[in-house]
Design a protein around this motif. Structure first.
Motif, PDB file in Angstrom:
ATOM      1  N   ASN A 198     -14.735   9.247  16.575  1.00 44.91           N
ATOM      2  CA  ASN A 198     -13.527   9.151  15.752  1.00 44.91           C
ATOM      3  C   ASN A 198     -12.954   7.743  15.855  1.00 44.91           C
ATOM      4  N   ILE A 199     -12.524   7.235  14.719  1.00 42.62           N
ATOM      5  CA  ILE A 199     -11.802   5.950  14.709  1.00 42.62           C
ATOM      6  C   ILE A 199     -10.348   6.277  14.416  1.00 42.62           C
ATOM      7  N   SER A 200      -9.509   6.008  15.392  1.00 44.24           N
ATOM      8  CA  SER A 200      -8.105   6.403  15.285  1.00 44.24           C
ATOM      9  C   SER A 200      -7.281   5.299  14.625  1.00 44.24           C
ATOM     10  N   MET A 201      -6.390   5.697  13.713  1.00 38.91           N
ATOM     11  CA  MET A 201      -5.513   4.733  13.035  1.00 38.91           C
ATOM     12  C   MET A 201      -4.081   5.255  13.046  1.00 38.91           C
ATOM     13  N   GLU A 202      -3.211   4.500  13.722  1.00 36.37           N
ATOM     14  CA  GLU A 202      -1.766   4.824  13.730  1.00 36.37           C
ATOM     15  C   GLU A 202      -1.091   3.910  12.713  1.00 36.37           C
ATOM     16  N   PHE A 203      -0.745   4.460  11.576  1.00 36.12           N
ATOM     17  CA  PHE A 203      -0.173   3.617  10.521  1.00 36.12           C
ATOM     18  C   PHE A 203       1.179   3.026  10.918  1.00 36.12           C
ATOM     19  N   SER A 204       1.921   3.743  11.745  1.00 32.78           N
ATOM     20  CA  SER A 204       3.233   3.208  12.144  1.00 32.78           C
ATOM     21  C   SER A 204       3.059   1.939  12.985  1.00 32.78           C
ATOM     22  N   ASP A 205       1.973   1.869  13.755  1.00 37.24           N
ATOM     23  CA  ASP A 205       1.696   0.639  14.510  1.00 37.24           C
ATOM     24  C   ASP A 205       1.287  -0.483  13.561  1.00 37.24           C
ATOM     25  N   LEU A 206       0.428  -0.130  12.600  1.00 36.94           N
ATOM     26  CA  LEU A 206      -0.056  -1.149  11.668  1.00 36.94           C
ATOM     27  C   LEU A 206       1.089  -1.720  10.841  1.00 36.94           C
ATOM     28  N   TYR A 207       1.980  -0.834  10.394  1.00 37.95           N
ATOM     29  CA  TYR A 207       3.096  -1.294   9.556  1.00 37.95           C
ATOM     30  C   TYR A 207       4.283  -1.764  10.378  1.00 37.95           C
ATOM     31  N   GLY A 208       4.144  -1.713  11.709  1.00 44.11           N
ATOM     32  CA  GLY A 208       5.207  -2.215  12.572  1.00 44.11           C
ATOM     33  C   GLY A 208       5.271  -3.730  12.585  1.00 44.11           C
ATOM     34  N   LEU A 209       4.202  -4.378  12.155  1.00 45.55           N
ATOM     35  CA  LEU A 209       4.203  -5.842  12.094  1.00 45.55           C
ATOM     36  C   LEU A 209       5.071  -6.269  10.908  1.00 45.55           C
ATOM     37  N   ILE A 210       6.113  -7.032  11.183  1.00 45.05           N
ATOM     38  CA  ILE A 210       7.123  -7.295  10.149  1.00 45.05           C
ATOM     39  C   ILE A 210       6.595  -8.228   9.066  1.00 45.05           C
ATOM     40  N   ASN A 211       5.917  -9.276   9.459  1.00 43.94           N
ATOM     41  CA  ASN A 211       5.483 -10.268   8.475  1.00 43.94           C
ATOM     42  C   ASN A 211       4.334  -9.700   7.627  1.00 43.94           C
ATOM     43  N   PRO A 212       4.537  -9.501   6.328  1.00 42.17           N
ATOM     44  CA  PRO A 212       3.495  -8.879   5.506  1.00 42.17           C
ATOM     45  C   PRO A 212       2.241  -9.724   5.351  1.00 42.17           C
ATOM     46  N   LEU A 213       2.339 -11.022   5.655  1.00 44.88           N
ATOM     47  CA  LEU A 213       1.162 -11.884   5.507  1.00 44.88           C
ATOM     48  C   LEU A 213       0.077 -11.498   6.503  1.00 44.88           C
ATOM     49  N   TYR A 214       0.468 -11.013   7.662  1.00 36.02           N
ATOM     50  CA  TYR A 214      -0.505 -10.702   8.704  1.00 36.02           C
ATOM     51  C   TYR A 214      -0.695  -9.196   8.891  1.00 36.02           C
ATOM     52  N   ARG A 215       0.008  -8.420   8.104  1.00 36.03           N
ATOM     53  CA  ARG A 215      -0.010  -6.972   8.281  1.00 36.03           C
ATOM     54  C   ARG A 215      -1.301  -6.363   7.748  1.00 36.03           C
ATOM     55  N   PHE A 216      -1.824  -5.376   8.473  1.00 33.13           N
ATOM     56  CA  PHE A 216      -2.956  -4.597   7.958  1.00 33.13           C
ATOM     57  C   PHE A 216      -2.388  -3.569   6.978  1.00 33.13           C
ATOM     58  N   ASP A 217      -2.399  -3.905   5.725  1.00 28.79           N
ATOM     59  CA  ASP A 217      -1.785  -3.046   4.703  1.00 28.79           C
ATOM     60  C   ASP A 217      -2.825  -2.032   4.232  1.00 28.79           C
ATOM     61  N   THR A 218      -3.138  -1.100   5.097  1.00 31.12           N
ATOM     62  CA  THR A 218      -4.242  -0.170   4.818  1.00 31.12           C
ATOM     63  C   THR A 218      -3.993   0.715   3.604  1.00 31.12           C
ATOM     64  N   LEU A 219      -2.730   0.938   3.273  1.00 30.08           N
ATOM     65  CA  LEU A 219      -2.438   1.784   2.104  1.00 30.08           C
ATOM     66  C   LEU A 219      -2.777   1.062   0.803  1.00 30.08           C
ATOM     67  N   ASN A 220      -2.641  -0.245   0.815  1.00 22.30           N
ATOM     68  CA  ASN A 220      -2.812  -1.001  -0.432  1.00 22.30           C
ATOM     69  C   ASN A 220      -3.997  -1.946  -0.443  1.00 22.30           C
ATOM     70  N   GLU A 221      -4.636  -2.106   0.703  1.00 24.85           N
ATOM     71  CA  GLU A 221      -5.780  -3.016   0.755  1.00 24.85           C
ATOM     72  C   GLU A 221      -6.994  -2.277   1.293  1.00 24.85           C
ATOM     73  N   ARG A 222      -8.165  -2.809   1.007  1.00 22.80           N
ATOM     74  CA  ARG A 222      -9.369  -2.200   1.553  1.00 22.80           C
ATOM     75  C   ARG A 222      -9.414  -2.415   3.066  1.00 22.80           C
ATOM     76  N   THR A 223     -10.143  -1.560   3.735  1.00 21.30           N
ATOM     77  CA  THR A 223     -10.316  -1.661   5.180  1.00 21.30           C
ATOM     78  C   THR A 223     -11.805  -1.512   5.461  1.00 21.30           C
ATOM     79  N   ILE A 224     -12.322  -2.371   6.347  1.00 21.42           N
ATOM     80  CA  ILE A 224     -13.764  -2.357   6.596  1.00 21.42           C
ATOM     81  C   ILE A 224     -14.024  -2.198   8.088  1.00 21.42           C
ATOM     82  N   ILE A 225     -14.887  -1.252   8.416  1.00 24.69           N
ATOM     83  CA  ILE A 225     -15.330  -1.088   9.798  1.00 24.69           C
ATOM     84  C   ILE A 225     -16.827  -1.413   9.816  1.00 24.69           C
TER      85      ILE A 225
END
Lengths: 343, 172
Positions: A198-225
């Protein structure tokens, strides 16, 4: 009597009252007309200034505004309702990030079609939609908008050839590159203990980064493993599963990724996706989560999920993988220059 | 001989002259009003470009980076890379072959710990400094420094501080 002495005071040199009134009225009218005429001249000569102002305004909308709706690049423009909901074309990643553009918006913006049937395609209709949703104004402006990444030689362009005299604005920007990438090293089947991980993803951690330039915007951008360290013949046995935990905790609800886009793809070596399973993987195989997939299944910025990958070999350790800011990376934003010309 | 028989003609002549002068004044003034506005728009464009360049140089590539490129340049006195990067951002256009021709001079304003007043030192001065132009603009940006750059004046504080980078920008 004629021939009188000229130095004596008389009334011959005076103007008649009729003349004075007439002359005054004429002067007032004349000054009024001249004043109006100068106003007309100002209107005629300010055309260049107007073009410059419109070009500047257009560049500001493009560079400093995310557009309306702010995730307009995720709209399916083949659906008339989605196309109608697109009100404004901005390229910024957020309202508080001037000069920082989103790559997907840039791609969508320069994907244009000038044919009559453009409304049925994924493209924006040129020039009508650009005029209605970006240039604005009643005057039928023509435009040319170009963007070039500084490390590339060919610009992206929308618009026709421009005349020598036009309004102009140039902006320097950086473009956020989408797609956080996590590398997942699997183990040799001789040493692994699990066929599924399982690959675990906590979206609240990902979106906790305030600056959107460096944020992993998984809802709106592709994600690659990316799967690495493949040392034997390993097959992924099924399309990846997504398990969504309820907000209050407890047992997750799992579902297989759908067959249609946006979905999760398995791309061996980063090439074409697997169409049938089991599907053999090699080094560099991508678990490619398309942009908009998480939104499609109803996730938000507080969701907790696991992506479940099943193989036919014991290539995983007992511990699950975590997708977060320590394990994944985002490519650096790319500098670019944007030019807007209006005439 | 002077007499009063042509008075009306004289008044008519003077009136016509006045009319011409007033008309000429109005027309000329209507055109001269436009010129400063036009220049102003150009100034805004140049100012915007300079501000954009500084803002992008002050943007970190990754949230893990400790400093932005601009902070690195100033902290390490790396004027060469700073100049190259700033001119690349300002002069680039969407055509690779069509580069703009902007030049700039930059100074760093800091707090003088001895005089307790603002002081500055030149950070970049172009070779053959040729600034004699009216249409130059000043753009600036506050930059946080963790300590004093090695080449900074001795009266600059050695600890963490904020300096004002000021760039005078003009088109050649």
């Amino acid at each position: 009597m004629k021939g009188k002495r000229s130095w004596l005071p008389d009334e011959e040199g005076q103007l008649s009252i009729d003349f004075i009134i007439g002359f005054t009225i004429f002067m007032i009218s004349f000054i009024f007309v001249i004043s109006m005429a100068s106003g007309l001249l100002v209107g005629l000569q300010s055309r260049t200034i107007d073009y410059d102002a419109v070009a500047y305004r257009t560049s500001v909308v493009l560079v400093e505004d995310p557009g309306e709706p702010r995730d307009w690049h995720l709209l399916d423009l083949t659906i008339p309702a989605d196309r109608d909901s697109l009100k404004r074309l901005g390229l910024s990643i957020s309202r508080l990030s001037p000069g920082l553009l989103q790559q997907q918006k840039v791609d969508a913006f320069f994907n244009w079609d000038s044919s009559a049937g453009c409304t049925g395609t994924e493209s924006l209709c040129y020039p009508d939609e650009y005029k209605e949703k970006l240039i604005f104004g009643d005057y039928p402006y023509s435009f040319n908008i170009a963007l070039r990444k500084l490390n590339e030689s060919t610009p992206l362009v929308v618009g026709g050839n421009y005349p020598p005299k036009h309004g102009y604005s140039r902006r320097v920007v950086k473009i956020k590159q989408p797609g956080a990438i996590m590398t997942m090293n699997i183990t040799n089947p001789l040493y692994g203990v699990m066929k599924t991980t399982n690959i675990s993803m906590e979206f609240s951690d990902l979106y906790g980064l305030i600056n959107p330039l460096y944020r992993f915007d998984t809802l709106n951008e592709r994600t690659i493993i990316t799967i690495q360290n493949v040392t034997s013949i390993v097959n992924i046995t099924s399309i990846p599963e997504v398990c969504v935990y309820p907000p209050e905790g407890g047992t997750p609800t799992c579902l297989y990724a759908p067959g249609s886009s946006p979905t999760i793809l398995v791309k061996p070596g980063g090439g074409p996706p697997c169409t049938a399973f089991p599907c053999q993987i090699v080094n560099g195989t991508e678990i490619y989560i398309e942009e908009g997939f998480f939104s499609r299944i109803g996730l938000d910025e507080f969701s907790t999920i696991e992506i479940r990958i099943a193989t036919d070999q014991n290539v995983f350790d007992a511990f699950p993988y975590d997708f977060n800011y320590y394990t994944a990376t985002l490519a650096a934003p790319e500098p670019a220059v944007l030019e807007v010309r209006v005439w | 001989m002077v007499n009063d028989s042509g008075q009306l003609y004289t008044i008519e002549g003077i009136s016509a002259g006045l009319l011409m002068i007033v008309t000429a004044y109005l027309v000329v003034s209507s055109t001269t009003v436009l010129t400063p506005q036009d220049v102003h728009i150009t100034d805004v464009q140049l100012e915007q470009l300079g501000n954009d360049a500084l803002a992008m140089m002050d943007t970190r590539d990754s949230y893990e980076d400790e400093r932005s490129p601009l902070q690195e340049y100033i902290l390490n006195d790396d004027t060469t890379t700073f100049t190259q990067a700033f001119l690349l951002y300002c002069n680039s256009s969407t055509s690779v072959t069509d580069m703009d021709n902007l030049r700039f001079k930059s100074t760093i304003n800091y707090y003088n710990r001895i005089t307790k007043e603002q002081a500055n030192y030149t950070y970049h001065m172009p070779a053959g400094y040729d600034y004699y132009r009216e249409n130059a603009v000043i753009v600036n940006r506050w930059v946080y420094l963790e300590n004093k750059p090695p080449g900074a004046p001795p009266d600059m504080d050695s600890g963490p501080q904020i300096v004002l980078l000021e760039v005078l920008l003009w088109r050649v």
